[in-house]
Scaffold this active site. Structure first.
Site, PDB file in Angstrom:
ATOM      1  N   SER A   1       0.827  -1.204   0.000  1.00  0.00           N
ATOM      2  CA  SER A   1       0.000   0.000   0.000  1.00  0.00           C
ATOM      3  C   SER A   1       0.867   1.262   0.000  1.00  0.00           C
ATOM      4  O   SER A   1       1.613   1.485  -0.944  1.00  0.00           O
ATOM      5  CB  SER A   1      -0.942  -0.069   1.211  1.00  0.00           C
TER       6      SER A   1
ATOM      7  N   ASP B   1      -9.519  -4.019  -5.448  1.00  0.00           N
ATOM      8  CA  ASP B   1      -8.935  -3.343  -4.287  1.00  0.00           C
ATOM      9  C   ASP B   1      -9.653  -2.018  -4.042  1.00  0.00           C
ATOM     10  O   ASP B   1      -9.661  -1.143  -4.910  1.00  0.00           O
ATOM     11  CB  ASP B   1      -7.447  -3.090  -4.532  1.00  0.00           C
TER      12      ASP B   1
ATOM     13  N   HIS C   1      -7.799  -5.690  -0.162  1.00  0.00           N
ATOM     14  CA  HIS C   1      -6.614  -4.846  -0.289  1.00  0.00           C
ATOM     15  C   HIS C   1      -5.332  -5.669  -0.304  1.00  0.00           C
ATOM     16  O   HIS C   1      -5.091  -6.468   0.595  1.00  0.00           O
ATOM     17  CB  HIS C   1      -6.596  -3.865   0.883  1.00  0.00           C
TER      18      HIS C   1
END
Length: 534
Positions: A243, A474, A502
């Site tokens: 991320s 996502d 995610h």
């Protein structure tokens, strides 16, 4: 750069534990990291009275003023035990890495960066160190390792030391917690945020952390990462960033292309997009994920959203928005506001389909029984609030790092109205509760320190290809961002997971096998691979 957006000022304090859960293919609650035995929360002045004049842009180990930092030896020792961590940490080693507070003036002060390593289980086959970052900004790499020491067990841990570190402003590295717990409760809970809402946090942070705030940028953490690489004895950096960690990894590749080894960026973001546009696109990702959850919910017997898939998401959004006028009391004596309820709901979309059953039940308790305790618990875990009402010691790293990364420019007038119109068109349900808060997340408009970093395209000049991992469903880092980052980097390959949730490494054996082969043998995945979700 953002990894989490359910409501305003999303502290990513639980990002490390969540990342560990993602790697394990499950979900987990929050917690507080076991801190290294020796860390420093404030800058200190080095003893040297003279130092070479530094270059304006640091040049890594080639800069004479940084020689001492690059040449340091880490003093490894046992990690401090945290009573809230039930994992066996006896095999782990912790240390403090000394880095300049300001890389353009290394003699003016230092920071201690918290570091942990889990030594390779087959040292005779050891490749080197694998640095990891769980996301955020604000996630603790130390916590990611200490709370889940077995998270990388298998071929990767056999041959790599798994190394986590806390970026500036996070957990064991000059943590930023500007508001007291009671004030933060009200700051997060409110459905009536005034124009001074962002100023309240900015003023509090400036009052407590004036010395550190100008230097908590991701670029400085990327420079810290290169000092750490050298201190670990690695010629090249091997890295897995999740991320926000993909932005950290991208900046590292830009700053130190000759030091890039096997780098994997999972749940990608792009440095070329402004924060405002980034937020609009991310809100659209959560809008799509919310509708996917709602459409699945109506096929189940215990769904409180009715039976019409076209109306289910609207029904949920209307209920959550209605808590502005009719908040729910909880058995703990606290109130479930609309803002907190939205945080609880959207936070569960990170976990994909595996998290939908629990989310469906929590919503049912609130909508049918009028009990908000479960949604409140979800929001607390996400916001880093423990059962005693204490927040993460780095609760404000999310805001401070974003603002240090250049998110201080903001649209006004016609440009602001155009942005709000775009947001309403792409994410009408998840943004209507508070469109301004959704757009300015975090709110850097009145932040006391103006950053020089600007959105720009990063093209990798590294000899080794970078592996980018994207997930088609996502919500937090939409798949289009992975495609964009891959194209911008140039010397990169995209590995795709088909499904919800995610990041991909912990959700697909196929993804993990391809990434592991790259980390272990340098085998670059073939272009165009799509992997199923487990």
């Amino acid at each position: 750069m953002i990894t989490r957006t359910p409501r305003r000022a999303l502290p990513a304090a639980v990002a490390a534990v969540a990342a560990a859960a993602l790697l394990a293919g499950c979900t987990s609650g929050g917690g507080t990291a076991a801190a290294p035995a020796t860390t420093s929360a404030a800058a200190t002045t080095p003893s040297a009275t003279t130092a070479p004049t530094p270059t304006v842009k640091p040049t890594g180990a080639a800069d004479p003023a940084l020689k001492a930092f690059y040449g340091q030896q880490l003093a490894w020792g046992p990690c401090a035990k945290d009573a809230r961590n039930e994992a066996d940490t006896s095999a782990l080693q912790c240390a403090a890495l000394k880095v300049p507070l300001d890389y353009t003036a290394p003699a003016t002060g230092t920071l201690d960066v918290a570091v942990v390593r889990n030594p390779a289980t087959k040292p005779d086959q050891r490749i080197g160190s694998l640095l990891i970052n769980p996301g955020g900004p604000g996630g603790s790499g130390v916590q990611m390792v200490t709370f889940d020491p077995k998270g990388f067990d298998g071929p990767v841990h056999d041959r790599y030391d798994i190394v986590g570190f806390d970026p500036r402003g996070t957990a064991g590295t000059s943590p930023l917690n500007c508001l007291d717990d009671q004030t933060r409760d009200g700051w997060l809970d409110t459905d009536q945020a005034t124009a001074d809402h962002g100023k309240q946090l900015a003023d509090a942070c400036q009052a407590k952390y004036t010395q550190v705030l100008p230097f908590v940028s991701t670029r400085n953490s990327a420079r810290d990462m290169d000092v750490l690489r050298a201190a670990l004895g690695d010629q090249k950096l091997s890295y897995l960033g999740l991320s926000y960690g993909t932005y950290l990894g991208s900046l590292y590749a830009e700053e130190f292309p000759d030091k890039v080894g096997r780098v994997v960026l999972d749940g990608a973001t792009s440095a070329s997009t402004s924060l405002i546009q980034h937020n609009i696109e991310q809100q659209a990702g959560f809008e799509r994920a919310l509708k996917a959850f709602a459409a699945d919910c109506v096929t189940k017997d215990a769904c409180s959203l009715g039976k019409d898939p076209d109306q289910a998401a609207e029904k949920l959004a209307a209920f959550l928005d209605g808590l502005k006028d009719k908040p729910l009391k909880t058995e703990k004596g606290r109130t479930l506001t609309s803002s907190i309820a939205w945080t609880g709901v959207l936070s569960r979309l990170y976990g994909g389909e595996k998290a939908w059953t629990g989310l469906r039940n929590s919503i049912g308790w609130a909508m049918v029984r009028g009990k908000g305790d479960y949604l409140l618990d979800l929001a607390d875990g996400y916001n880093g609030r423990d059962k005693d009402g204490h927040y993460s010691p780095s609760a404000d790293a999310y805001t401070a790092i974003h603002c240090a990364d250049g998110a201080t420019d903001a649209p006004a007038g016609e440009a602001l109205q155009a942005a709000l119109t775009d947001l309403a068109a792409k994410a009408p349900l998840v943004s209507r509760h508070d469109p301004t808060a959704a757009l300015f997340d975090p709110d850097c408009r009145i932040w006391p320190f103006r950053a020089t970093e600007k959105p720009h395209t990063i093209k990798s000049a590294a000899a080794t290809p970078i592996v980018v991992v994207g997930t088609t469903g996502d919500p937090a880092t939409p798949y289009a961002w992975a495609e964009k980052l891959t194209a911008e980097l140039g010397n990169a390959v995209l590995l795709s997971r088909d499904g919800e949730g995610h990041t991909g490494y912990g959700a697909s054996k196929c993804i993990r096998a391809s990434v592991d082969a790259f980390l272990l043998d340098g085998t670059v995945p073939a272009a165009g691979i799509h992997c199923p979700t487990d």
